[in-house]
Each structure stands twice: as structure tokens, then as C-alpha cells.
Design a protein around this motif. Structure first.
Motif, PDB file in Angstrom:
ATOM      1  N   VAL A   2     -42.840  -5.449  40.307  1.00 38.50           N
ATOM      2  CA  VAL A   2     -43.583  -5.142  39.076  1.00 38.50           C
ATOM      3  C   VAL A   2     -42.647  -4.535  38.034  1.00 38.50           C
ATOM      4  O   VAL A   2     -42.674  -4.926  36.857  1.00 38.50           O
ATOM      5  CB  VAL A   2     -44.779  -4.214  39.370  1.00 38.50           C
ATOM      6  CG1 VAL A   2     -45.419  -3.706  38.077  1.00 38.50           C
ATOM      7  CG2 VAL A   2     -45.810  -4.926  40.236  1.00 38.50           C
ATOM      8  N   GLY A  61     -40.480  -7.466  36.856  1.00 43.40           N
ATOM      9  CA  GLY A  61     -41.248  -8.504  36.167  1.00 43.40           C
ATOM     10  C   GLY A  61     -41.742  -8.078  34.799  1.00 43.40           C
ATOM     11  O   GLY A  61     -41.768  -8.878  33.867  1.00 43.40           O
ATOM     12  N   LEU A  62     -42.122  -6.821  34.658  1.00 40.86           N
ATOM     13  CA  LEU A  62     -42.635  -6.330  33.377  1.00 40.86           C
ATOM     14  C   LEU A  62     -41.562  -5.659  32.525  1.00 40.86           C
ATOM     15  O   LEU A  62     -41.870  -5.097  31.477  1.00 40.86           O
ATOM     16  CB  LEU A  62     -43.801  -5.372  33.619  1.00 40.86           C
ATOM     17  CG  LEU A  62     -45.018  -5.973  34.322  1.00 40.86           C
ATOM     18  CD1 LEU A  62     -46.132  -4.939  34.437  1.00 40.86           C
ATOM     19  CD2 LEU A  62     -45.505  -7.230  33.623  1.00 40.86           C
ATOM     20  N   THR A  66     -51.108  -7.836  44.734  1.00 35.43           N
ATOM     21  CA  THR A  66     -50.537  -7.737  43.393  1.00 35.43           C
ATOM     22  C   THR A  66     -50.035  -9.123  43.020  1.00 35.43           C
ATOM     23  O   THR A  66     -49.320  -9.754  43.797  1.00 35.43           O
ATOM     24  CB  THR A  66     -49.389  -6.713  43.365  1.00 35.43           C
ATOM     25  OG1 THR A  66     -49.918  -5.425  43.689  1.00 35.43           O
ATOM     26  CG2 THR A  66     -48.721  -6.658  41.999  1.00 35.43           C
ATOM     27  N   LEU A 103     -48.044 -11.623  40.235  1.00 33.61           N
ATOM     28  CA  LEU A 103     -47.184 -11.827  39.075  1.00 33.61           C
ATOM     29  C   LEU A 103     -47.235 -13.317  38.763  1.00 33.61           C
ATOM     30  O   LEU A 103     -47.006 -14.147  39.652  1.00 33.61           O
ATOM     31  CB  LEU A 103     -45.750 -11.390  39.364  1.00 33.61           C
ATOM     32  CG  LEU A 103     -45.579  -9.881  39.557  1.00 33.61           C
ATOM     33  CD1 LEU A 103     -44.292  -9.570  40.280  1.00 33.61           C
ATOM     34  CD2 LEU A 103     -45.618  -9.180  38.218  1.00 33.61           C
ATOM     35  N   TRP A 114     -43.224 -12.415  32.827  1.00 36.41           N
ATOM     36  CA  TRP A 114     -44.212 -12.286  33.888  1.00 36.41           C
ATOM     37  C   TRP A 114     -45.402 -11.470  33.410  1.00 36.41           C
ATOM     38  O   TRP A 114     -45.254 -10.543  32.622  1.00 36.41           O
ATOM     39  CB  TRP A 114     -43.604 -11.585  35.107  1.00 36.41           C
ATOM     40  CG  TRP A 114     -42.494 -12.340  35.753  1.00 36.41           C
ATOM     41  CD1 TRP A 114     -41.152 -12.151  35.544  1.00 36.41           C
ATOM     42  CD2 TRP A 114     -42.602 -13.396  36.700  1.00 36.41           C
ATOM     43  NE1 TRP A 114     -40.428 -13.030  36.324  1.00 36.41           N
ATOM     44  CE2 TRP A 114     -41.295 -13.802  37.043  1.00 36.41           C
ATOM     45  CE3 TRP A 114     -43.683 -14.032  37.314  1.00 36.41           C
ATOM     46  CZ2 TRP A 114     -41.042 -14.826  37.957  1.00 36.41           C
ATOM     47  CZ3 TRP A 114     -43.430 -15.043  38.220  1.00 36.41           C
ATOM     48  CH2 TRP A 114     -42.123 -15.432  38.534  1.00 36.41           C
ATOM     49  N   ASN A 115     -46.575 -11.816  33.900  1.00 38.64           N
ATOM     50  CA  ASN A 115     -47.784 -11.029  33.709  1.00 38.64           C
ATOM     51  C   ASN A 115     -48.182 -10.488  35.075  1.00 38.64           C
ATOM     52  O   ASN A 115     -47.907 -11.116  36.097  1.00 38.64           O
ATOM     53  CB  ASN A 115     -48.923 -11.885  33.142  1.00 38.64           C
ATOM     54  CG  ASN A 115     -48.587 -12.401  31.763  1.00 38.64           C
ATOM     55  OD1 ASN A 115     -48.026 -11.681  30.945  1.00 38.64           O
ATOM     56  ND2 ASN A 115     -48.919 -13.656  31.499  1.00 38.64           N
ATOM     57  N   ALA A 116     -48.843  -9.345  35.114  1.00 37.89           N
ATOM     58  CA  ALA A 116     -49.172  -8.716  36.395  1.00 37.89           C
ATOM     59  C   ALA A 116     -50.660  -8.444  36.519  1.00 37.89           C
ATOM     60  O   ALA A 116     -51.315  -8.033  35.571  1.00 37.89           O
ATOM     61  CB  ALA A 116     -48.403  -7.404  36.539  1.00 37.89           C
TER      62      ALA A 116
END
Length: 196
Positions: A151, A154-155, A173, A175, A182-184
Motif C-alpha cells: 500500500v 502503490g499509493l 486489501t 490494489l 495504483w488505487n487501493a
């Protein structure tokens, strides 16, 4: 190219209950039962992966996944602190623990720094959503630290954000996107589907 990476945190074990640093131990009875009960809530995906810890492998099995062990998904290498209780390390090495918590490049335990962990997991994540990688889904059972690192990478969060992310046992979780974008979707509990 778009990919969906679904990361499931493993079920409870004694090491987690005792606040041990990455204590690789089998699931306890409660953790095993909860994982079996959640098997119907696991999203459909292609081939499944598992971190190499006993806890991850047993969770994957209890969830009904025929998961291939993926070494890059190993938990955080905490060197000489591995298996030790947090309170014992706090008492024996307070300055080292403070340095580790405050500096993402610190590795007073002799293992990976936080930056190293995020870099390792980030490289794996980007390989899934990078050029030449196939479209599709990836499902993996991975230690909470691995999920948090994914996370953060990715963010594009600062490494210090790692400490502010909670990952409960048996949560999903997601992604979705591609390398660099990336969106989570964070921490959906895996619960048994309602009967009826």
C-alpha cells in the motif's frame, strides 16, 4: 494494462497474539477455524500465491487455495529480533527500537530496513502491473507487513505512513491499476457468506 492485486492477511497465530516480531509459527486453532469459515468469501482469481511463512501457507490451505509459495512475499526480515517479543526488545534495546521506528533506513536488528521492505515489495508489485505483464488478477496470502508495504509503495506514500496502516488478520486489501498508478481498497474482512 490493468491488473488487480488481492492481498489476504493470514489468520491469527500465537506469535501475533504475543506481539512477537515476525514469529513464524503455525496457526492456532481459532485462526485455522476462522480461515476455514472464510473460504467462501475469497474472491475468484487465477493462480494463487502465498508468502513462505508457515502462517501464510496454512492460511492459504485453510482458505481452500492451491497456492504456490512466492519467496519475494516473505515477511519483513527483522534479523536478530525475529521471534522475540516486543516488550523484550523494548527493554533490552530501547535506543535501537526508537531508531528503527523513527528512521525508515534504520536496521538495528541486522535485517531489512523499512525502505528495503517497501522497495522489495514495490518491485514485485510493479512487475505485475508493468510492461509485458499479463492483464488479470493476482491473489496472494501475505504477512501484514507485506500488505502495508504494498500500500505504501502503490499509493506513493512516505515510508513513515507504514506505521499508520493497520492490517487485521483475514482481511482483503486490493490494489488495482498498473505500475506507477495504483488505487487501493483496504481491509475488507473475509467473512463466511450468509446462509439461506
Amino acid at each position: 494494462m490493468t491488473v488487480r492485486v488481492m492481498l489476504i492477511s493470514p489468520a491469527m497465530n500465537a506469535a501475533l497474539r504475543e506481539a512477537r516480531f515476525d514469529g513464524d509459527a503455525p496457526l492456532d486453532r481459532s485462526g485455522r477455524e476462522r480461515a476455514r469459515a472464510a473460504a467462501g468469501a475469497v474472491p475468484g482469481a487465477g493462480p494463487a500465491l502465498s508468502g513462505p511463512s508457515e502462517r501464510c501457507r496454512e492460511t492459504a490451505e485453510a482458505l481452500g487455495l492451491a497456492a504456490r509459495t512466492e519467496p519475494v512475499l516473505a515477511g519483513w526480515d527483522l534479523g536478530r529480533w525475529s521471534g522475540r517479543r516486543l516488550d523484550a526488545v523494548t527493554a533490552a534495546e530501547p535506543a535501537q527500537l526508537t531508531a528503527w521506528l523513527g528512521d525508515p533506513s534504520a536496521a538495528p536488528h541486522g535485517g531489512e530496513s523499512l525502505r528495503d521492505l517497501v522497495g522489495r515489495i514495490g518491485a514485485w508489485l510493479d512487475s505485475l502491473g508493468g510492461p509485458g505483464a499479463p492483464d488479470g488478477d493476482c491473489l496472494a496470502v501475505a504477512e501484514a507487513a507485506v500488505v502495508r508495504a504494498a500500500v505504501v509503495h502503490g499509493l506513493r506514500l512516505p515510508p513513515e505512513a507504514f506505521w499508520r496502516l493497520d492490517v487485521a488478520p483475514l482481511t482483503l486489501t486490493e490494489l488495482s491499476g498498473r505500475s506507477g498508478r495504483w488505487n487501493a481498497g483496504l481491509g475488507r474482512p473475509l467473512t463466511a457468506p450468509a446462509s439461506g
